[in-house]
Motif scaffolding. Structure first.
Motif, PDB file in Angstrom:
ATOM      1  N   GLY A  78       0.845  -1.189   0.177  1.00  0.00           N
ATOM      2  CA  GLY A  78      -0.014   0.057  -0.118  1.00  0.00           C
ATOM      3  C   GLY A  78       0.874   1.306   0.142  1.00  0.00           C
ATOM      4  N   HIS A  79       2.098   1.342   0.868  1.00  0.00           N
ATOM      5  CA  HIS A  79       2.856   2.580   0.948  1.00  0.00           C
ATOM      6  C   HIS A  79       3.284   2.770  -0.509  1.00  0.00           C
ATOM      7  CE1 HIS A  79       2.917   3.540   5.088  1.00  0.00           C
ATOM      8  NE2 HIS A  79       3.458   2.528   5.452  1.00  0.00           N
ATOM      9  N   ILE A  80       3.888   1.534  -1.247  1.00  0.00           N
ATOM     10  CA  ILE A  80       4.431   1.702  -2.497  1.00  0.00           C
ATOM     11  C   ILE A  80       3.382   2.124  -3.668  1.00  0.00           C
ATOM     12  CG2 ILE A  80       5.570   0.432  -4.451  1.00  0.00           C
ATOM     13  CD1 ILE A  80       6.839  -1.204  -2.250  1.00  0.00           C
ATOM     14  N   VAL A  81       2.353   1.511  -3.492  1.00  0.00           N
ATOM     15  CA  VAL A  81       1.200   1.898  -4.641  1.00  0.00           C
ATOM     16  C   VAL A  81       0.745   3.178  -4.363  1.00  0.00           C
ATOM     17  CG1 VAL A  81      -1.183   1.336  -5.557  1.00  0.00           C
ATOM     18  CG2 VAL A  81       0.539  -0.562  -5.112  1.00  0.00           C
ATOM     19  N   LEU A  82       0.650   3.543  -3.219  1.00  0.00           N
ATOM     20  CA  LEU A  82       0.169   4.926  -2.974  1.00  0.00           C
ATOM     21  C   LEU A  82       1.072   6.026  -2.986  1.00  0.00           C
ATOM     22  CD1 LEU A  82      -2.380   4.099  -0.093  1.00  0.00           C
ATOM     23  CD2 LEU A  82      -3.037   4.392  -2.322  1.00  0.00           C
ATOM     24  N   GLU A  83       2.265   5.795  -3.280  1.00  0.00           N
ATOM     25  CA  GLU A  83       3.432   6.382  -3.481  1.00  0.00           C
ATOM     26  C   GLU A  83       3.779   7.424  -2.404  1.00  0.00           C
ATOM     27  OE1 GLU A  83       2.225   8.661  -7.188  1.00  0.00           O
ATOM     28  OE2 GLU A  83       2.838   6.745  -8.397  1.00  0.00           O
ATOM     29  N   HIS A  84       3.859   6.966  -1.133  1.00  0.00           N
ATOM     30  CA  HIS A  84       4.156   7.615  -0.028  1.00  0.00           C
ATOM     31  C   HIS A  84       5.745   7.947  -0.076  1.00  0.00           C
ATOM     32  CE1 HIS A  84       0.351   5.794   2.062  1.00  0.00           C
ATOM     33  NE2 HIS A  84       0.121   6.919   1.396  1.00  0.00           N
ATOM     34  N   LEU A  85       6.270   8.898   0.254  1.00  0.00           N
ATOM     35  CA  LEU A  85       7.354   9.212  -0.144  1.00  0.00           C
ATOM     36  C   LEU A  85       8.130   9.380   1.248  1.00  0.00           C
ATOM     37  CD1 LEU A  85       7.397  11.983  -2.890  1.00  0.00           C
ATOM     38  CD2 LEU A  85       7.675   9.705  -3.167  1.00  0.00           C
ATOM     39  N   GLN A  86       7.403   9.552   2.274  1.00  0.00           N
ATOM     40  CA  GLN A  86       8.065   9.524   3.547  1.00  0.00           C
ATOM     41  C   GLN A  86       6.982   9.223   4.576  1.00  0.00           C
ATOM     42  OE1 GLN A  86       8.760  13.773   5.145  1.00  0.00           O
ATOM     43  NE2 GLN A  86       8.159  14.295   2.908  1.00  0.00           N
ATOM     44  N   GLY A  87       7.262   8.711   6.022  1.00  0.00           N
ATOM     45  CA  GLY A  87       6.345   8.424   6.847  1.00  0.00           C
ATOM     46  C   GLY A  87       5.637   9.307   7.416  1.00  0.00           C
ATOM     47  N   SER A  88       4.401   9.247   7.819  1.00  0.00           N
ATOM     48  CA  SER A  88       3.461  10.225   8.505  1.00  0.00           C
ATOM     49  C   SER A  88       2.249   9.610   9.103  1.00  0.00           C
ATOM     50  CB  SER A  88       3.067  11.356   7.789  1.00  0.00           C
ATOM     51  OG  SER A  88       2.158  10.576   6.765  1.00  0.00           O
ATOM     52  N   ASP A  89       1.683   9.990  10.181  1.00  0.00           N
ATOM     53  CA  ASP A  89       0.273   9.317  10.513  1.00  0.00           C
ATOM     54  C   ASP A  89      -0.516   9.318   9.326  1.00  0.00           C
ATOM     55  OD1 ASP A  89       1.342   9.438  12.779  1.00  0.00           O
ATOM     56  OD2 ASP A  89       0.231  11.265  13.747  1.00  0.00           O
ATOM     57  N   VAL A  90      -0.793   9.908   8.542  1.00  0.00           N
ATOM     58  CA  VAL A  90      -1.490  10.110   7.665  1.00  0.00           C
ATOM     59  C   VAL A  90      -1.442   8.659   6.606  1.00  0.00           C
ATOM     60  CG1 VAL A  90      -2.590  10.925   5.271  1.00  0.00           C
ATOM     61  CG2 VAL A  90      -2.360  12.321   7.177  1.00  0.00           C
ATOM     62  N   ALA A  91       0.048   8.514   6.252  1.00  0.00           N
ATOM     63  CA  ALA A  91       0.420   7.645   5.365  1.00  0.00           C
ATOM     64  C   ALA A  91       0.257   6.272   5.865  1.00  0.00           C
ATOM     65  CB  ALA A  91       2.142   7.523   4.961  1.00  0.00           C
ATOM     66  N   GLU A  92       0.469   6.082   7.290  1.00  0.00           N
ATOM     67  CA  GLU A  92       0.154   4.882   7.981  1.00  0.00           C
ATOM     68  C   GLU A  92      -1.237   4.706   7.994  1.00  0.00           C
ATOM     69  OE1 GLU A  92       2.328   2.507   9.475  1.00  0.00           O
ATOM     70  OE2 GLU A  92       3.563   3.771   8.160  1.00  0.00           O
ATOM     71  N   ALA A  93      -1.990   5.384   8.097  1.00  0.00           N
ATOM     72  CA  ALA A  93      -3.562   5.361   8.151  1.00  0.00           C
ATOM     73  C   ALA A  93      -4.072   4.793   6.591  1.00  0.00           C
ATOM     74  CB  ALA A  93      -4.052   6.473   8.594  1.00  0.00           C
ATOM     75  N   GLU A  94      -3.396   5.585   5.404  1.00  0.00           N
ATOM     76  CA  GLU A  94      -3.878   5.156   4.196  1.00  0.00           C
ATOM     77  C   GLU A  94      -3.301   3.570   4.057  1.00  0.00           C
ATOM     78  OE1 GLU A  94      -3.827   9.441   2.046  1.00  0.00           O
ATOM     79  OE2 GLU A  94      -2.379   7.908   1.497  1.00  0.00           O
ATOM     80  N   ALA A  95      -2.014   3.345   4.334  1.00  0.00           N
ATOM     81  CA  ALA A  95      -1.467   2.105   4.138  1.00  0.00           C
ATOM     82  C   ALA A  95      -2.396   0.830   4.788  1.00  0.00           C
ATOM     83  CB  ALA A  95      -0.085   1.896   4.468  1.00  0.00           C
ATOM     84  N   ASN A  96      -2.771   1.366   6.094  1.00  0.00           N
ATOM     85  CA  ASN A  96      -3.541   0.268   6.898  1.00  0.00           C
ATOM     86  C   ASN A  96      -4.842   0.218   6.080  1.00  0.00           C
ATOM     87  OD1 ASN A  96      -1.982  -0.284   8.950  1.00  0.00           O
ATOM     88  ND2 ASN A  96      -2.459   1.561  10.337  1.00  0.00           N
ATOM     89  N   PHE A  97      -5.685   1.298   5.758  1.00  0.00           N
ATOM     90  CA  PHE A  97      -6.975   0.826   5.047  1.00  0.00           C
ATOM     91  C   PHE A  97      -6.676   0.137   3.740  1.00  0.00           C
ATOM     92  CE2 PHE A  97     -10.213   2.112   2.216  1.00  0.00           C
ATOM     93  CZ  PHE A  97     -11.424   1.662   2.945  1.00  0.00           C
ATOM     94  N   PHE A  98      -5.588   0.377   3.005  1.00  0.00           N
ATOM     95  CA  PHE A  98      -5.421  -0.210   1.704  1.00  0.00           C
ATOM     96  C   PHE A  98      -5.527  -1.726   2.081  1.00  0.00           C
ATOM     97  CE2 PHE A  98      -2.604  -2.219  -1.310  1.00  0.00           C
ATOM     98  CZ  PHE A  98      -3.069  -1.871  -2.577  1.00  0.00           C
ATOM     99  N   ALA A  99      -4.444  -2.075   3.110  1.00  0.00           N
ATOM    100  CA  ALA A  99      -4.340  -3.474   3.514  1.00  0.00           C
ATOM    101  C   ALA A  99      -5.676  -4.275   3.898  1.00  0.00           C
ATOM    102  CB  ALA A  99      -3.124  -3.856   4.493  1.00  0.00           C
ATOM    103  N   LYS A 100      -6.463  -3.274   4.752  1.00  0.00           N
ATOM    104  CA  LYS A 100      -7.675  -3.835   5.284  1.00  0.00           C
ATOM    105  C   LYS A 100      -8.715  -4.035   4.160  1.00  0.00           C
ATOM    106  CE  LYS A 100     -11.881  -1.982   7.594  1.00  0.00           C
ATOM    107  NZ  LYS A 100     -12.290  -0.659   8.234  1.00  0.00           N
ATOM    108  N   TYR A 101      -8.763  -3.257   3.194  1.00  0.00           N
ATOM    109  CA  TYR A 101      -9.679  -3.347   1.958  1.00  0.00           C
ATOM    110  C   TYR A 101      -9.322  -4.437   0.932  1.00  0.00           C
ATOM    111  CZ  TYR A 101     -12.888  -2.230  -1.776  1.00  0.00           C
ATOM    112  OH  TYR A 101     -13.839  -2.258  -2.545  1.00  0.00           O
ATOM    113  N   THR A 102      -8.013  -4.668   0.730  1.00  0.00           N
ATOM    114  CA  THR A 102      -7.296  -5.379  -0.399  1.00  0.00           C
ATOM    115  C   THR A 102      -7.552  -6.840   0.074  1.00  0.00           C
ATOM    116  OG1 THR A 102      -5.882  -3.625  -1.061  1.00  0.00           O
ATOM    117  CG2 THR A 102      -5.683  -6.089  -1.819  1.00  0.00           C
ATOM    118  N   ILE A 103      -7.094  -6.952   1.438  1.00  0.00           N
ATOM    119  CA  ILE A 103      -7.310  -8.578   2.129  1.00  0.00           C
ATOM    120  C   ILE A 103      -8.278  -8.971   2.065  1.00  0.00           C
ATOM    121  CG2 ILE A 103      -7.162  -8.149   4.465  1.00  0.00           C
ATOM    122  CD1 ILE A 103      -4.889 -10.024   4.887  1.00  0.00           C
ATOM    123  N   ALA A 104      -9.548  -8.371   2.225  1.00  0.00           N
ATOM    124  CA  ALA A 104     -10.823  -8.721   2.356  1.00  0.00           C
ATOM    125  C   ALA A 104     -12.022  -7.707   2.010  1.00  0.00           C
ATOM    126  CB  ALA A 104     -11.089  -9.277   3.840  1.00  0.00           C
TER     127      ALA A 104
END
Length: 218
Positions: free
Chosen positions: A99-125
């Protein structure tokens, strides 16, 4: 943290686009195959030796991504993951880093973590696919999608909210069409040989009718 509704929709569309691109058509979703098909290499901590494993654990207890330059001058994304974690946790971690890679997160942040978490949550199920198995409890989701109990409970709650909204989005219909060939069968040994040995032999579910719904909230 909660993201803007529009951003959730963008992430869901990216998740479906990725599943379509790699040709996923059975459940549980295969994070390792997805990574391989988009050129991401996955490396377990234990494959690196004790010293490097210890260094990895200092970076993250679960896993992390790293862009490395190859001998030919090209760059390759690597996902290093802790293979001593429970299987459901490992699967989520791989999708989180994808998710971090697909969403093109260039650096870590609370927003990036929230987005990657949701990407994983949605994609996995995705709720559209959860609906295929007609779960009666979160344990049905845990078994079918190979999730941790915590992850399955989150997916169950998300699915219950999803059911209450009528109609379908275009990307949900696209997702359903990708998985119309799902059969109740065990994968053959020659299929998806890039998966770890302990993941081979996954069961796929068959499609079923479901209630109408519309744009789902996260």
């Amino acid at each position: 943290m909660r993201l803007p509704s529009q951003r959730y929709e963008q992430i869901k569309r990216k998740a479906v686009a990725l599943l379509a691109k790699v040709g996923e058509e059975s459940i549980p979703i295969n994070p390792f195959a997805i990574a391989a098909k988009i050129g991401i290499r996955t490396v377990s901590y234990n494959s690196l030796g004790n010293a490097r494993k210890a260094a990895c654990l200092k970076i993250s207890k679960s896993g992390y991504k790293l862009l490395l330059e190859e001998h030919d001058g090209t760059s390759t994304w690597y996902i290093f993951y802790n293979d001593e974690m429970p299987w459901g946790h490992i699967r989520f971690t791989i999708l989180h880093e994808i998710g971090h890679i697909v969403l093109e997160h260039l650096q870590g942040s609370d927003v990036a973590e929230a987005e990657a978490n949701f990407f994983a949550k949605y994609t996995i199920a995705p709720p559209m696919l959860v609906n295929i198995i007609k779960p009666t409890s979160y344990m049905d989701i845990a078994d079918a999608f190979e999730l941790s109990n915590e992850g399955a409970l989150n997916s169950w709650n998300y699915y219950q909210r999803w059911l209450r909204i009528p109609g379908f989005t275009d990307y949900e219909l696209e997702l359903e069409s990708l998985f119309t060939v799902i059969k109740k069968r065990r994968r053959q040994p020659h299929e998806n040989d890039d998966r770890p040995t302990h993941e081979k032999g996954r069961l796929a579910a068959s499609p079923a009718k479901r209630p109408r719904k519309a744009i789902a909230s996260p």
